[in-house]
Design a protein around this motif. Structure first.
Motif, short mmCIF file in Angstrom:
data_model
loop_
_atom_site.label_atom_id
_atom_site.label_comp_id
_atom_site.label_asym_id
_atom_site.label_seq_id
_atom_site.Cartn_x
_atom_site.Cartn_y
_atom_site.Cartn_z
N GLY A 77 0.83 -1.20 0.00
CA GLY A 77 0.00 0.00 0.00
C GLY A 77 0.86 1.26 0.00
N THR A 78 1.89 1.25 0.87
CA THR A 78 2.81 2.40 0.91
C THR A 78 3.57 2.53 -0.39
N VAL A 79 4.00 1.39 -0.96
CA VAL A 79 4.74 1.40 -2.22
C VAL A 79 3.86 1.96 -3.34
N LEU A 80 2.59 1.55 -3.37
CA LEU A 80 1.68 2.03 -4.40
C LEU A 80 1.47 3.54 -4.28
N PHE A 81 1.31 4.03 -3.05
CA PHE A 81 1.15 5.47 -2.83
C PHE A 81 2.39 6.22 -3.30
N PHE A 82 3.57 5.67 -3.00
CA PHE A 82 4.82 6.31 -3.42
C PHE A 82 4.94 6.33 -4.94
N LEU A 83 4.54 5.24 -5.61
CA LEU A 83 4.60 5.20 -7.07
C LEU A 83 3.63 6.20 -7.70
N VAL A 84 2.43 6.33 -7.13
CA VAL A 84 1.48 7.32 -7.63
C VAL A 84 2.03 8.72 -7.45
N LEU A 85 2.64 8.99 -6.30
CA LEU A 85 3.22 10.30 -6.04
C LEU A 85 4.35 10.60 -7.03
N CYS A 86 5.19 9.60 -7.29
CA CYS A 86 6.27 9.79 -8.27
C CYS A 86 5.71 10.03 -9.67
N SER A 87 4.60 9.36 -10.01
CA SER A 87 3.99 9.57 -11.32
C SER A 87 3.47 10.99 -11.47
N LEU A 88 2.85 11.51 -10.41
CA LEU A 88 2.36 12.89 -10.45
C LEU A 88 3.51 13.89 -10.60
N PHE A 89 4.61 13.66 -9.87
CA PHE A 89 5.76 14.53 -10.00
C PHE A 89 6.38 14.43 -11.39
N SER A 90 6.35 13.23 -11.95
CA SER A 90 6.89 13.04 -13.30
C SER A 90 6.06 13.81 -14.34
N ILE A 91 4.74 13.75 -14.19
CA ILE A 91 3.87 14.51 -15.11
C ILE A 91 4.12 16.00 -14.96
N LEU A 92 4.23 16.45 -13.70
CA LEU A 92 4.48 17.86 -13.45
C LEU A 92 5.84 18.29 -14.00
N TYR A 93 6.82 17.39 -13.93
CA TYR A 93 8.17 17.69 -14.40
C TYR A 93 8.24 17.78 -15.92
N SER A 94 7.48 16.94 -16.60
CA SER A 94 7.54 16.88 -18.07
C SER A 94 6.60 17.87 -18.76
N THR A 95 5.65 18.43 -18.02
CA THR A 95 4.71 19.38 -18.61
C THR A 95 5.33 20.77 -18.67
N GLU A 96 5.27 21.39 -19.84
CA GLU A 96 5.85 22.72 -20.00
C GLU A 96 4.92 23.78 -19.40
N GLY A 97 5.53 24.85 -18.94
CA GLY A 97 4.76 25.93 -18.34
C GLY A 97 5.65 26.85 -17.53
N ASN A 98 5.04 27.86 -16.91
CA ASN A 98 5.81 28.80 -16.10
C ASN A 98 6.36 28.17 -14.83
N HIS A 99 5.80 27.03 -14.44
CA HIS A 99 6.25 26.39 -13.21
C HIS A 99 7.60 25.68 -13.38
N GLN A 100 8.10 25.57 -14.61
CA GLN A 100 9.32 24.80 -14.84
C GLN A 100 10.54 25.42 -14.14
N GLN A 101 10.58 26.73 -14.02
CA GLN A 101 11.72 27.34 -13.35
C GLN A 101 11.77 26.96 -11.88
N TYR A 102 10.60 26.84 -11.25
CA TYR A 102 10.56 26.41 -9.86
C TYR A 102 10.85 24.92 -9.74
N VAL A 103 10.37 24.14 -10.71
CA VAL A 103 10.64 22.70 -10.71
C VAL A 103 12.13 22.44 -10.84
N GLN A 104 12.79 23.14 -11.75
CA GLN A 104 14.22 22.96 -11.93
C GLN A 104 15.02 23.41 -10.71
#
Length: 405
Positions: A77-104
């Protein structure tokens, strides 16, 4: 009747020493067997039995991977939650936008902090021996920042993570009043992260000793066995090191939080015993980890950082170089490479386009080789430790089979 009663009690009184003697002989036999097994395991090293050591190392690696896989499956259960969290961060990291400077920016900060925390864990986690990452990485980093601050007259070079080399700011205001506190603030993040890593590295002995005390089982750890043997020794048969370890153990046990804090706040080679002591006597986790974290990441780290900064202050370094040159006969020959090294560093800091001397400076060459040797020794110690761990598994299995026969 009284005589009969006395005669009945007589054999029982005489039988007691016999049982006691049998118990002592059994304990002596077990102790001798453990000593033989320990000597046999310690002989399992790469330079004596390379093939067997590598074979056992691979088998122990497979066993550890299996154990970790089962532990992850039990916590799926904890592993699944961690994988979902990593997937959300990955989507946020790969999506272009003004937030990229803060992500980097957050990415660089996270990787920089993780780098120093990892080095701190390697320094204290053990695995046969610790990698002295303060002498190899953090100390030289603080020294280079100190030299750069005094040479540039400013600490306005880039914030962590630094580029491949520190460069003095061009066209900036040169502040000649460089203080110890300004340099300490410049390296505070990486120093505190390294100290936090050393505190995390003290947790495995704590959890091992705590689990062994609560379950009553003998843990598969040499340090814990030595700790129990030390507690059983008579005061007259203890050497200086054992008495010093017992002093640390008594301080941690009696004083509690502030005893752990005092031991963790100073460079203390005996602090490795504190985790086992706190786990063995069931000291609460946050009492142990909180005191260790404050002591290592804040108090001790500032002491070590201050020592390195003072040692590598410009006037002290110049005095050391001139002192080397004053040594009769060999002084000038030893002074030359140090002077060349400092001059090359000044050239790099000002980015004048100059180059180091044609012949490679032997100080840099020696330091690189020392780092390489220490890293290789650390890797070899891990291989030996895991091979000996697998050998102990085989010995435990063999002893249990002999008991059942």
């Amino acid at each position: 009747m009284a005589a009969n009663g006395a005669s009945c009690e007589q054999p029982q009184k005489r039988a007691a020493p016999k049982n006691k003697q049998n118990g002592k002989s059994a304990d002596s036999s077990i102790r001798n067997r453990r000593q033989r097994d320990k000597e046999e395991r310690l002989s399992l090293v790469l330079w004596r039995r390379p093939v067997t050591s590598l074979h056992y190392f691979l088998l122990e690696t497979l066993v550890k991977l299996k154990e970790w896989t089962l532990q992850l499956w039990h916590r799926r259960g904890t592993v699944l939650f961690f994988l979902v969290l990593c997937s959300l961060f990955s989507i946020l990291y790969s999506t272009e936008g003004n937030h990229q400077q803060y992500v980097q920016y957050m990415e660089k900060k996270f990787l920089w902090c993780a780098y120093w925390v990892g080095l701190g864990i390697l320094s204290s986690v053990g695995l046969g021996t610790g990698l002295h990452t303060f002498l190899l990485y953090l100390g030289p980093h603080i020294a280079s920042v100190t030299l750069a601050a005094y040479e540039c007259g400013s600490i306005d070079f880039p914030e962590p993570p630094y580029p491949d080399q520190i460069v003095c700011p061009q066209g900036g205001v040169m502040d000649s009043s460089i203080t110890l506190f300004s340099i300490m603030s410049k390296v505070r993040l990486e120093a505190c992260m390294w100290g936090a890593g050393t505190a995390i590295g003290e947790l495995p002995p704590y959890f091992m000793a705590r689990a062994a005390r609560q379950s009553g089982a003998d843990p598969d750890d040499e340090d814990y066995e030595e700790f129990e043997e030390m507690l059983e020794q008579a005061p007259g048969s203890q050497d200086f090191v054992t008495r010093a370890k017992l002093g640390v153990q008594h301080m941690v046990q009696k004083v509690g939080f502030f005893g752990i804090l005092a031991c963790a706040s100073i460079p203390n080679p005996l602090f490795d015993l504190a985790g086992i002591t706190c786990g063995h006597f069931l000291v609460p986790f946050w009492t142990f980890f909180g005191a260790t974290l404050i002591g290592k990441a804040i108090i001790k780290m500032h002491i070590q950082k201050l020592f390195v900064i003072i040692t590598f202050s410009r006037h002290i370094v110049e005095q050391m170089v001139s002192l080397i040159g004053s040594v009769p006969k060999v002084g000038p020959a030893l002074q030359k490479p140090f002077s060349q090294y400092l001059e090359a560093q000044r050239t790099k800091l000002h980015h004048d386009g100059g180059s180091a001397p044609a012949d490679e400076n032997w100080l840099s060459w020696v330091f690189e080789k020392v780092v390489l040797v220490m890293v290789c020794y650390f890797v070899i110690s891990i291989v030996n430790s895991m091979a000996q761990s697998y050998a102990k598994r085989l010995q435990t299995q063999r002893n249990s089979e002999e008991k059942t026969k």
